[in-house]
Design a protein around this motif. Sequence first.
Motif, PDB file in Angstrom:
ATOM      1  N   SER A  98       0.826  -1.212   0.000  1.00  0.00           N
ATOM      2  CA  SER A  98       0.000   0.000   0.000  1.00  0.00           C
ATOM      3  C   SER A  98       0.855   1.254   0.000  1.00  0.00           C
ATOM      4  N   GLY A  99       2.099   1.155   0.415  1.00  0.00           N
ATOM      5  CA  GLY A  99       2.938   2.332   0.504  1.00  0.00           C
ATOM      6  C   GLY A  99       2.734   3.119   1.779  1.00  0.00           C
ATOM      7  N   ILE A 100       1.791   2.690   2.575  1.00  0.00           N
ATOM      8  CA  ILE A 100       1.517   3.415   3.823  1.00  0.00           C
ATOM      9  C   ILE A 100       2.480   2.972   4.916  1.00  0.00           C
ATOM     10  N   TYR A 101       2.818   1.684   4.866  1.00  0.00           N
ATOM     11  CA  TYR A 101       3.605   1.112   5.961  1.00  0.00           C
ATOM     12  C   TYR A 101       5.030   0.847   5.521  1.00  0.00           C
ATOM     13  N   GLN A 102       5.931   0.918   6.465  1.00  0.00           N
ATOM     14  CA  GLN A 102       7.293   0.468   6.184  1.00  0.00           C
ATOM     15  C   GLN A 102       7.948  -0.014   7.467  1.00  0.00           C
ATOM     16  N   LEU A 103       8.928  -0.908   7.283  1.00  0.00           N
ATOM     17  CA  LEU A 103       9.633  -1.435   8.449  1.00  0.00           C
ATOM     18  C   LEU A 103      10.468  -0.318   9.061  1.00  0.00           C
ATOM     19  N   LEU A 104      10.439  -0.232  10.406  1.00  0.00           N
ATOM     20  CA  LEU A 104      11.309   0.747  11.061  1.00  0.00           C
ATOM     21  C   LEU A 104      12.747   0.259  10.963  1.00  0.00           C
ATOM     22  N   ALA A 105      13.650   1.206  10.817  1.00  0.00           N
ATOM     23  CA  ALA A 105      15.050   0.817  10.667  1.00  0.00           C
ATOM     24  C   ALA A 105      15.596   0.220  11.959  1.00  0.00           C
ATOM     25  N   ASN A 106      15.203   0.795  13.069  1.00  0.00           N
ATOM     26  CA  ASN A 106      15.758   0.380  14.351  1.00  0.00           C
ATOM     27  C   ASN A 106      14.727  -0.480  15.078  1.00  0.00           C
ATOM     28  N   TYR A 107      15.024  -1.775  15.178  1.00  0.00           N
ATOM     29  CA  TYR A 107      14.046  -2.746  15.704  1.00  0.00           C
ATOM     30  C   TYR A 107      13.411  -2.337  17.042  1.00  0.00           C
ATOM     31  N   PRO A 108      14.185  -1.946  18.069  1.00  0.00           N
ATOM     32  CA  PRO A 108      13.553  -1.644  19.369  1.00  0.00           C
ATOM     33  C   PRO A 108      12.611  -0.443  19.327  1.00  0.00           C
ATOM     34  N   ASP A 109      12.742   0.426  18.331  1.00  0.00           N
ATOM     35  CA  ASP A 109      11.839   1.579  18.255  1.00  0.00           C
ATOM     36  C   ASP A 109      10.376   1.157  18.120  1.00  0.00           C
ATOM     37  N   ILE A 110      10.169  -0.047  17.541  1.00  0.00           N
ATOM     38  CA  ILE A 110       8.793  -0.506  17.318  1.00  0.00           C
ATOM     39  C   ILE A 110       8.001  -0.485  18.619  1.00  0.00           C
ATOM     40  N   PHE A 111       8.692  -0.819  19.721  1.00  0.00           N
ATOM     41  CA  PHE A 111       7.989  -1.007  20.992  1.00  0.00           C
ATOM     42  C   PHE A 111       8.110   0.202  21.903  1.00  0.00           C
ATOM     43  N   SER A 112       8.785   1.201  21.473  1.00  0.00           N
ATOM     44  CA  SER A 112       9.046   2.331  22.349  1.00  0.00           C
ATOM     45  C   SER A 112       7.857   3.294  22.373  1.00  0.00           C
ATOM     46  N   PRO A 113       7.478   3.740  23.559  1.00  0.00           N
ATOM     47  CA  PRO A 113       6.415   4.743  23.637  1.00  0.00           C
ATOM     48  C   PRO A 113       6.763   6.027  22.888  1.00  0.00           C
ATOM     49  N   ALA A 114       8.037   6.204  22.558  1.00  0.00           N
ATOM     50  CA  ALA A 114       8.402   7.384  21.775  1.00  0.00           C
ATOM     51  C   ALA A 114       7.956   7.241  20.318  1.00  0.00           C
ATOM     52  N   TYR A 115       7.650   6.023  19.898  1.00  0.00           N
ATOM     53  CA  TYR A 115       7.271   5.784  18.490  1.00  0.00           C
ATOM     54  C   TYR A 115       5.912   5.115  18.391  1.00  0.00           C
ATOM     55  N   LYS A 116       4.959   5.642  19.154  1.00  0.00           N
ATOM     56  CA  LYS A 116       3.618   5.072  19.067  1.00  0.00           C
ATOM     57  C   LYS A 116       3.083   5.255  17.641  1.00  0.00           C
ATOM     58  N   TYR A 117       2.295   4.318  17.180  1.00  0.00           N
ATOM     59  CA  TYR A 117       1.670   4.379  15.853  1.00  0.00           C
ATOM     60  C   TYR A 117       2.695   4.697  14.774  1.00  0.00           C
ATOM     61  N   ASN A 118       3.792   3.949  14.818  1.00  0.00           N
ATOM     62  CA  ASN A 118       4.848   4.196  13.850  1.00  0.00           C
ATOM     63  C   ASN A 118       4.486   3.582  12.496  1.00  0.00           C
ATOM     64  N   LYS A 119       5.378   3.744  11.574  1.00  0.00           N
ATOM     65  CA  LYS A 119       5.099   3.342  10.188  1.00  0.00           C
ATOM     66  C   LYS A 119       4.879   1.840  10.039  1.00  0.00           C
ATOM     67  N   GLU A 120       5.390   1.075  10.995  1.00  0.00           N
ATOM     68  CA  GLU A 120       5.274  -0.379  10.897  1.00  0.00           C
ATOM     69  C   GLU A 120       3.946  -0.887  11.464  1.00  0.00           C
ATOM     70  N   SER A 121       3.280  -0.026  12.216  1.00  0.00           N
ATOM     71  CA  SER A 121       2.105  -0.453  12.972  1.00  0.00           C
ATOM     72  C   SER A 121       0.845  -0.462  12.108  1.00  0.00           C
ATOM     73  N   ILE A 122       0.140  -1.588  12.104  1.00  0.00           N
ATOM     74  CA  ILE A 122      -1.089  -1.704  11.312  1.00  0.00           C
ATOM     75  C   ILE A 122      -2.312  -1.700  12.208  1.00  0.00           C
ATOM     76  N   LEU A 123      -2.214  -2.452  13.295  1.00  0.00           N
ATOM     77  CA  LEU A 123      -3.314  -2.462  14.258  1.00  0.00           C
ATOM     78  C   LEU A 123      -2.691  -2.360  15.645  1.00  0.00           C
ATOM     79  N   GLU A 124      -2.981  -1.276  16.329  1.00  0.00           N
ATOM     80  CA  GLU A 124      -2.284  -0.994  17.579  1.00  0.00           C
ATOM     81  C   GLU A 124      -3.298  -0.675  18.677  1.00  0.00           C
ATOM     82  N   ILE A 125      -3.057  -1.245  19.860  1.00  0.00           N
ATOM     83  CA  ILE A 125      -3.931  -1.007  21.003  1.00  0.00           C
ATOM     84  C   ILE A 125      -3.300   0.074  21.864  1.00  0.00           C
ATOM     85  N   GLY A 126      -4.023   1.150  22.036  1.00  0.00           N
ATOM     86  CA  GLY A 126      -3.471   2.323  22.700  1.00  0.00           C
ATOM     87  C   GLY A 126      -3.530   2.255  24.217  1.00  0.00           C
ATOM     88  N   HIS A 127      -2.498   2.789  24.822  1.00  0.00           N
ATOM     89  CA  HIS A 127      -2.488   2.974  26.276  1.00  0.00           C
ATOM     90  C   HIS A 127      -2.008   4.380  26.544  1.00  0.00           C
TER      91      HIS A 127
END
Lengths: 506, 1030
Positions: free
Chosen positions: A254-283
């Motif tokens: 789709s061009g909307i999503y892309q893998l984050l370069a830095n693996y741990p960023d996926i889980f960091s609260p600093a990168y909520k709803y990042n480019k890799e995220s398709i379905l995310e449960i918010g806190h």
Amino acid sequence: MKTKYILIFLLVAGVTSLFSSCKKSFLEVEPIGLELESNYYNTPEQVFNGLVAAYSNMSSETDYGINWYANKLAPLNAAADECYAGGGGESDMASYQVWDNYTLTAADGPQSKFWDMDYSGIYRCNLMLQKLQNDIPGLGTDLKNRYIAECKALRAYYYFELIRLFKNIPLFTDPVPTDAIYDQVQAKPEDVFALIEKDLKEAEPVLPPTVPSTENGRLTKGAAQAMLGKVILWQNNTARMLEAADWFNKVNTSGIYQLLANYPDIFSPAYKYNKESILEIGHSGSQQAWWGTGDYRGNIYSTMVGPRSYSAGPGADSDHTYYSGWSFNPIIKSFATSIHDDPRYKYTVADLDSLKKLGQADYMPGYKNTGLFIQKYAPLLKWKAAVGEPVLNWPNNVIEIRLADTYLMEAEALVRGGGSTARAQALLDAVRDRVKLPSKPATLDNIYEERRLELATEGHRWFDLVRTGKAATVLAFKGFVAGKHELLPIPLNDLNNTKLVQNPLY
Amino acid sequence: MAGFLLLGFSSAIAQKTSVYSGVVTNDKGETLPGATVIVKGTTVGSTTDLNGKFVFNYEKANATLVVSFIGSETQELQAVGGVPVNVSLKFAAVNLSEVVVVGYGTQKKSVVTGSIASVKAADLENLPVPRLEDALKGRTSGVTVASSSGMPGAASTISIRGVTSINGSSPLYVVDGVPVYEGSIDFLNQSDIESIEVLKDAASAAIYGTQAAAGVILVTTKKGKAGDMQVNYSGYYGVQNREKKINLCNATEYATLRNEASLLGGGGILFPNPQALDTGTDWQDVIFSQNAPVMNHEFSISGGKDKSTYYASFGYFGQQGIVAPSITNFNRYTVRLNSTHQVKKWLNFGNNISYSHTKSQSGTSANDYYGGLLASAINLDPITPLVITDLDVLAQEPYASHLQSIVRDADGNAYGISKYVGQEMTNPEAYIKTQEGNFGWGDNIVGNVFFEVMPVKGLTLRSSLGGKMSYWGHESYSPIYFLSNTNSNLDHNSFQRELAKALDWTFTNTATYTRLFGDHNVTLLLGTEGQDRSGGNGIGVTYIGIPVNNFDQANMNYSLTADNRPGWGYDYQPYRLSSIFGRLNYEYKEKYLFTGILRRDGSSHFGSNNVFGLFPSASFGWIASNEDFWPKNDIVNLLKLRFGYGVNGNDNLPAFRYTSTIGSIGGYVFGNDQIYTGYGPQAPANPDLRWEQTSQLNFGIDATLFKYFGFVLEFFKKNTKDMLLTVKLPGYVGASGSPYGNIASMENKGVEAELTYRRTFDKLNLNLKGNMAYIKNKITDIGVNDFLVNATMIASTYEVSRKVVGQPINVFYGFVTDGVFQTQDEINAYVNSEGKKIQPDAVPGDFKWKDTDGDGSITDKDRDYTGNPIPPLTYGLTANVGYGPFDLLVFAQGVYGNKIFQQLRRLDILTANYMNEALGRWTGPGTSNDYPRLLDGANNNFTRPSDFYLEDGAYFRIKTLQVGYALPKKLAKQIGMENARIYVSGNNLFTMTKYTGYDPEIGGGQGIFSIDRGVYPQARSFMCGVNVTF
């Protein structure tokens, strides 16, 4: 004597007036601060409030004492070969422990919480879909259609969770009428799947491809497509594998999503709803929740997986400085060993014992302590909430579907369905290349192994083991019985007084 | 001394006649209303009024008056017109002179047709108990009072004629005509009580149709009596101690058992040298205090002239708990002013007003295994020391990283933190320190003002406006503390304050007309009543992180940012009732009696289809011994038969359950930290909700035998239908809350008997009373449900008890043990009809479960009904013995036939301490046949609810033993007193029971009735008291 008659008159008048005030009107009182259902769902705001309620069941941080502190990760991780239940003792959160050691019964286990939360979500979706058939003043057609699409996709989400865990479930597309509550029976699994797919297919064209950042967490077209692919993949029908691959392909290209370069960023609260995220449960870390305030929207799972009685030592870096937790889901040694050489290991596993040896940490071992804790959702001190009870206010989101997952699922579907091997290889390579790993042939085993490494402790493993038929072998050491433990037992409360039938061997 | 009366009028009356007046009293000096005074040989005369006074005109200046009263010896005396007389009547064994309060009026007890128990001030005066309910315990048959706990200020669970309804069996309290709702009766100083009447049967209670289903308790407070001012002081002081201690394992025994359980479960030795641990810490000694004080002081002043009387009192009651008195205590201050004024001959005006202030600390749960002091004391390992003095230990976790927040004693020593037992269990002494700043308070103004108009003879119009204005709240201070890994507050202290208020009002208007038509005595009552209980609201705020270190210094004069002072508020939902009612009393020559009642109630709790409920009743009485044909004899002096039937109602459910309301049902986060609140239906609606109805049939016999024996026997059958219950729906419905429905029916059948013996021999005065009730409770219908779950086990979701058709409410339900397997051979021999092992996974030392359904394996279906939590048989015995100036009171009560589910040990904490019974566990063939092996690991010996946990709940308890001495009148007068009495009293001196927990009395609502999770036990107390009148 005059006064006497005046008083008598007044008294009689008083009594008569009271008789009249005793009429029904005296008893017709209006509720304070409570809307009646019959008057509700009439404004755009009220409809939105109903939509929020329908989303609410995706995460289920409830009140203290209900034995269900956090999202579904804790029991799912305990059930898989990744973690133990752990905690403070052998029966701390007994519902997790009995899934960990496969001593589930109708009465004991996490089933009623999955069941109740998902059916509650389904009810709210059904109600909204019913109410949205009405004309709602001020609600534009586009928005209304989006709400309808969201409710359908949510309903599919909840049913998909139920059918994976229970298989034999009752199916409703309307609120259950009061007089028919006890007459319900379990539906044929294929009928449930049919509804899930229908809902998603109807929602997918309507849902927006992307949402503004203030709406992050709302369902998108990509989420519906990914779910559709997952639903088809789950049914293990080789003939439909390419169909599944096609849905994943829509997301992945789709061009909307892309893998984050830095693996741990996926889980960091600093990168909520990042480019890799398709379905995310918010806190949220800013709810300012305290014990007893209820409906926690912080991530309590972070507290659950934190080391007990933790204290930091000199030299601990901010990614390895924690806040004390409850030591649930300690990572099983053999599992950790098997992924130890992977570059993702250190972002997956918090090796507290090594930190302890370095003098950078001290903690108290919990039940079934392995010294290894979950890092992806760990309660890092730097994310501790400024206000509120810290253990209730972790900001860590949980990504339910991310691009690496859909890459690997597309690859899997292509291989299983005889699709393009080149495409499958490219997808697998992309996931490995992100963490600087060399290419590996895109065989089914390699794809599954990649899922294990890439998605460890993210709640996929148990489902993967079950859908690939490996659970009985891999989980034998925990007491998994083939033909029984692929499903959870139907909760006792739903067998009482109803026509439901228990799952086999329970 | 009694003053009189009406002399002023006599001169104004025509000179031809003389005025005869006076006061009729019984031999105790109490005035007698309704006594007959006639001039001998004529029909001229009168009956005495409510104050025992009579006045009539007679043409002659001298007369012989014949004064009679039912049950008394008739007396003749010479009187001179214009000179008031005092007449004192002598009574036979049973005093029938009493007037009883029947709701919106009074009635002579002798002509009552319903079942009304009456407790008078005289019975209460010498009873040093803190609450009204305690005063009723064991006093009257069919009224069961079970202490919910020994926590100071705790309400007791009271039920009249069994459990009336699944949704609550609390009777309606009416104080001086003002309905006061459950849980809030503690404003009452029971020294102010003149009488308590319990309307037990439906025929009597129907006059309070609404909410009368579980019976009505009418409280009348003291009024002044015309005469010289009386000043009374009564007070007592006492000390309280625990009655018993539970037998728990000491450190060596604990370590031995834990080692064994660990080894059997595949673990290692946990404690290499148990002997070295010695006895360890006795946590029970830590939490129980010695000689906790309890005291009561009351001054009252009463008196008045013939037209105005007053009663004023000031009272203080203070009690410290026997468990951690610094956080469990109760203090109450009360003020009361009752007065009545005869403004005109036809107009009375009066008021009954009380103010009370209570302050209490309930710093621990009264019966809860989720923490609290008792649960901690029972479950904590005895190895952990109370305080840590060893510096090496302090250098280790969890102390080392929490040096600032661990709780310390006065010497600065850290309290020990268990390494073994966690979850909610904490060092109780440390826990106490974190709770000391918490308390609750209440201010209540309860009372009514009324006026009565008597426009024509026999007719009284009365209008009364009553209400209860309550203010209450709590304060709590949480310091920074670290009690354990799961119990800590590490970042900020917090200080919370909540304030609430409510106004309930009741406006009652009645018209009463009494007239004698020849021998037909008729009283008709008509009335209306409106009640409103809408006006309640509250607010609260928490201050987080105030710069103080101690609760003493906590206050709200700190400026904090808005984030650090979250607040909340709420409003009550409206609730209103409106009623019209009527009652007809008919009596013919004190032989044939009839009472009929009709009441229509409307409640805002029901939807427009079913707002109103109609509650009728009728009752009949026949005093056979007053018949002319009744032979004069010394065997049966009085015989009265009563029969009644009536219907009562119940609207006990929250507001607006007939409709579907929208509320906040869970939120969600969108974007970054945007929390939205989700709204939806709170519960499915039920527009057809209607009144729950209880109908009751009552048959009673009252008799006086051999002059001195009083005997009452009653049979009743009570049916409750359409019970208002929430239904636990299947999860698949997905509702956020449970709806209400009219779903179930229940039956209570019972027999009650009371026997009294009252006789005076010279100096010896004997007054013995015994009562007994047997009640059989059965659920007869439970709607579409097969059963309703009651309490559940902690380590599984199996219910401990359930509600099911054909069984008593909340019957215990569980697996049935049949001994312990001693050998593998026994397991192999336990086979079903196909020869397959019934318990293939069992190991010697495991329970042998009964295969009650005979299907050849042990499944959930093998659970069976294992006992009744509610005692079917209750009894009470009272002996009052007077000898000269000395008096002795013995009061005992007991129950029989119930079971207690003893679950003191937290099953989900494997490391929790054991009771001594565990020392007799199975360790090899022949070692035990009732206590299974201990092991850490999967087995269901302990996690299943079973008869293993059930114990016999029967007990017999000497509640009160009291010896008093009254100063002889002459002596008292010499030192300026009218009366003086001193006494020493002991409460709960002796309990006979097989129960192993602290206290076999475990009330506290149906859900946990007779389920012991560490109940706060009642105290054994010794008191001495004084009662003086000036």
